[in-house]
Motif scaffolding. Structure first.
Motif: not given
Length: 306
Positions: A219-242
């Motif tokens: 997922h590519t977006a402006d940093a300002a939008t990412l907290p809401a994007w992460l919070a919208a689906d807890t699955q997005r907070q799982r796993g290893e991140f780059v």
């Protein structure tokens, strides 16, 4: 995965068997970051030839060998015993053996053990040969589409302590013209994304999760939008991140892109206050983006130091 391991080894022999694999040599083998099908035929052939496999985790290394129908002596070599493990590898090289080294995933020595091993082996007078292959860093960069970048830098994992993490991220964000690659663990991703949104809300960020695995997401977006994007689906907070922090484009980082009043406010504050405080106040007063003000403040500071 149901495969015929012997067919894999035959294909590897046909594809890579013509190359020389000298004895008394350490082979650095890049291993899949999530998808076993990414293991190269040359890596398979090399693993079939070596006399022993040194690995970050013998459970991971042993599982990889079983997948290929191979059985080799295993040497544990991880961040806590890398010098001792290196001595065991060198002893085998001294006996004329071929030894491979594989970290748990990706290319050894890239935010993984391996650098000390290479240093010790070379110092002992033996060859080290790399087998290129999977790398989460390069994989993430390839899909980021950062057209503003002229190069990239590998920042790796940020510090775990909040204050040190903020300082490190500020330094990373201040670099111009480069994509910056950051690794992060699932239990810290929310905090890191929130910090990015605070420090550089307009910065483009590519969030790669579980690269090459079944539930891979990009997922590519402006940093300002990412907290809401992460919070919208807890699955997005799982796993290893780059994370790929896109480069500051010239028109974004240039001081003259700021409104004249914002520049004047910043200059007055920066003459009397530390840069961080001056930028925070200038952002509140002018409404200008904090990351642009910070870049402009750095230019003011450099000019005053000259």
């Amino acid at each position: 995965m149901n495969i015929d391991a012997s067919l894999l080894r035959q294909a590897a022999q046909a594809a890579a068997g013509g190359q020389q694999y000298p004895a008394a040599t350490l082979y650095l083998v890049a291993t899949p970051i999530g998808n076993l099908a990414d293991l190269s035929l040359r890596a398979i052939h090399c693993l079939s030839l070596v006399d022993a496999l040194a690995c970050e985790d013998t459970r991971q290394g042993g599982g990889l060998l079983r997948h290929l129908g191979l059985h080799k002596p295993l040497i544990a070599l991880h961040q806590h015993n890398e010098r001792e493990g290196s001595a065991a590898v060198i002893a085998r090289l001294a006996a004329g053996e071929r030894v491979a080294y594989a970290s748990d995933a990706g290319t050894p020595a890239i935010s993984d053990p391996g650098a000390v091993l290479v240093q010790e082996v070379v110092a002992a007078g033996y060859r080290v040969l790399p087998l290129p292959g999977p790398s989460s860093t390069v994989t993430a960069l390839s899909v980021a589409g950062d057209t503003a970048a002229t190069s990239f830098a590998f920042a790796g994992f940020l510090p775990t302590k909040a204050g040190e993490r903020r300082t490190a991220l500020q330094a990373v964000l201040a670099v111009e013209g480069q994509s910056q690659v950051v690794f992060e663990a699932p239990h810290r991703i929310v905090d890191v994304i929130a910090l990015l949104a605070e420090l550089a809300p307009a910065r483009r960020v590519t969030v790669c999760r579980e690269l090459t695995k079944q539930f891979e997401s990009i997922h590519t977006a402006d940093a300002a939008t990412l907290p809401a994007w992460l919070a919208a689906d807890t699955q997005r907070q799982r796993g290893e991140f780059v994370l790929v922090l896109h480069a500051l484009a010239a028109q974004v980082s240039a001081e003259d892109e700021l409104p004249a009043e914002a520049q004047r406010t910043l200059a007055l504050l920066a003459a009397e206050l530390p840069l961080k405080q001056a930028v925070a106040l200038a952002a509140q007063i002018s409404g200008a983006p904090r990351n642009r003000l910070y870049e402009a403040g750095l230019k003011l500071k450099r000019a005053s130091d000259e």
